[in-house]
Design an enzyme around this catalytic site. Structure first.
Site, PDB file in Angstrom:
ATOM      1  N   ILE A   1       0.979  -1.128   0.070  1.00  0.00           N
ATOM      2  CA  ILE A   1      -0.014  -0.021  -0.014  1.00  0.00           C
ATOM      3  C   ILE A   1       0.774   1.315   0.024  1.00  0.00           C
ATOM      4  O   ILE A   1       1.781   1.469   0.664  1.00  0.00           O
ATOM      5  CB  ILE A   1      -0.731  -0.018   1.162  1.00  0.00           C
ATOM      6  CG1 ILE A   1      -2.153   1.046   1.146  1.00  0.00           C
ATOM      7  CG2 ILE A   1      -0.239  -0.011   2.549  1.00  0.00           C
ATOM      8  CD1 ILE A   1      -3.166   0.984   1.962  1.00  0.00           C
TER       9      ILE A   1
ATOM     10  N   VAL B   1       1.377   5.535  -1.387  1.00  0.00           N
ATOM     11  CA  VAL B   1       0.805   6.825  -1.651  1.00  0.00           C
ATOM     12  C   VAL B   1       1.988   7.758  -2.178  1.00  0.00           C
ATOM     13  O   VAL B   1       2.756   7.814  -1.625  1.00  0.00           O
ATOM     14  CB  VAL B   1      -0.001   7.571  -0.531  1.00  0.00           C
ATOM     15  CG1 VAL B   1      -0.383   8.955  -1.082  1.00  0.00           C
ATOM     16  CG2 VAL B   1      -1.036   6.606  -0.095  1.00  0.00           C
TER      17      VAL B   1
ATOM     18  N   GLU C   1       2.908  -6.434   6.965  1.00  0.00           N
ATOM     19  CA  GLU C   1       4.131  -6.039   7.871  1.00  0.00           C
ATOM     20  C   GLU C   1       4.376  -4.593   7.382  1.00  0.00           C
ATOM     21  O   GLU C   1       3.970  -3.946   6.260  1.00  0.00           O
ATOM     22  CB  GLU C   1       5.353  -6.934   7.111  1.00  0.00           C
ATOM     23  CG  GLU C   1       5.229  -8.308   7.430  1.00  0.00           C
ATOM     24  CD  GLU C   1       4.455  -9.278   6.337  1.00  0.00           C
ATOM     25  OE1 GLU C   1       4.066 -10.337   6.824  1.00  0.00           O
ATOM     26  OE2 GLU C   1       4.155  -8.552   5.414  1.00  0.00           O
TER      27      GLU C   1
ATOM     28  N   ASN D   1       8.392   3.316   9.847  1.00  0.00           N
ATOM     29  CA  ASN D   1       7.511   4.082   9.152  1.00  0.00           C
ATOM     30  C   ASN D   1       6.341   4.207  10.249  1.00  0.00           C
ATOM     31  O   ASN D   1       5.332   3.710  10.156  1.00  0.00           O
ATOM     32  CB  ASN D   1       6.622   3.062   8.099  1.00  0.00           C
ATOM     33  CG  ASN D   1       5.837   3.762   7.204  1.00  0.00           C
ATOM     34  OD1 ASN D   1       5.459   4.990   7.357  1.00  0.00           O
ATOM     35  ND2 ASN D   1       5.404   3.346   6.213  1.00  0.00           N
TER      36      ASN D   1
ATOM     37  N   TYR E   1      -2.325   2.253  10.655  1.00  0.00           N
ATOM     38  CA  TYR E   1      -2.828   0.654  10.998  1.00  0.00           C
ATOM     39  C   TYR E   1      -3.350   0.676  12.372  1.00  0.00           C
ATOM     40  O   TYR E   1      -4.336   0.040  12.465  1.00  0.00           O
ATOM     41  CB  TYR E   1      -1.634  -0.091  10.877  1.00  0.00           C
ATOM     42  CG  TYR E   1      -1.180  -0.130   9.337  1.00  0.00           C
ATOM     43  CD1 TYR E   1      -1.777   0.198   8.373  1.00  0.00           C
ATOM     44  CD2 TYR E   1       0.409  -0.245   9.156  1.00  0.00           C
ATOM     45  CE1 TYR E   1      -1.450   0.148   7.181  1.00  0.00           C
ATOM     46  CE2 TYR E   1       0.898  -0.352   7.917  1.00  0.00           C
ATOM     47  CZ  TYR E   1      -0.128  -0.116   6.842  1.00  0.00           C
ATOM     48  OH  TYR E   1       0.358  -0.080   5.516  1.00  0.00           O
TER      49      TYR E   1
END
Length: 179
Positions: free
Chosen positions: A102, A104, A135, A140, A147
């Site tokens: 995922i 952006v 993961e 990050n 999450y």
């Protein structure tokens, strides 16, 4: 006819009413609401690859994305005015869903696009999986905050999982129960 509508919905998630109201009452709808989520196509790969290379020290190659298509993974893009702003890839098998990627575009981060894509992946997996896994690099922190806010919990660590500039970086393993 209902089956045809469901197939269209599987291809693109878009609310025409929002676009209508945005034209009539421009201040009534936010930018994020007008962004479209749709299935990724091979023609999206140049834009996807540009985002991938700009965000990762060891980016996936185009062949990996093509393998995701071949494996029939759930591959999505978020776009605005025909420009890919982000993408997401989900594998679903044996009652488990795994967020494989995922991402952006750097200039678009912090505007809710990652959340919109993650919500889409959760809805895509609902009814087809009981648990969603992913993961994430411990470095990050923005992704970890997203999450956790979405209900994911840490379930373990994969040592040396990610390539890094000076060797390897661990991965936090997260899971979400999907009801």
């Amino acid at each position: 006819m209902w089956g045809t509508l469901e197939k269209i919905k599987d291809f693109m998630i878009y609310d025409a009413d929002r676009e209508f109201y945005a034209k009539i009452f421009p201040d009534s709808v936010g930018r994020k609401d007008l962004m479209r989520l749709r299935k990724m196509r091979s023609s999206d790969l140049p834009g996807v690859m540009a985002i991938e290379r700009a965000n990762y020290h060891a980016p996936w190659g185009e062949d990996i994305f093509r393998d995701c298509f071949k494996a029939n993974y759930s591959c999505w893009v978020c776009e605005e005015n025909d420009t890919v702003l982000g993408y997401s890839i989900l594998s679903i098998s044996v009652g488990e869903a795994h967020v494989l990627n995922i991402c952006v575009a750097a200039a678009e981060q912090g505007q809710g696009i990652g959340r919109k894509m993650l919500q889409n992946l959760i809805e895509t997996a609902r009814g087809r999986a009981e648990t969603m896994f992913l993961e994430v690099r411990p470095s990050n922190t923005a992704a970890i905050a997203l999450y956790e806010d979405m209900g994911f919990n840490e379930i373990g660590i994969r040592k040396g999982y990610y390539p890094a500039e000076n060797g390897r970086e661990d991965a936090l393993m997260l899971a979400l129960q999907i009801f």
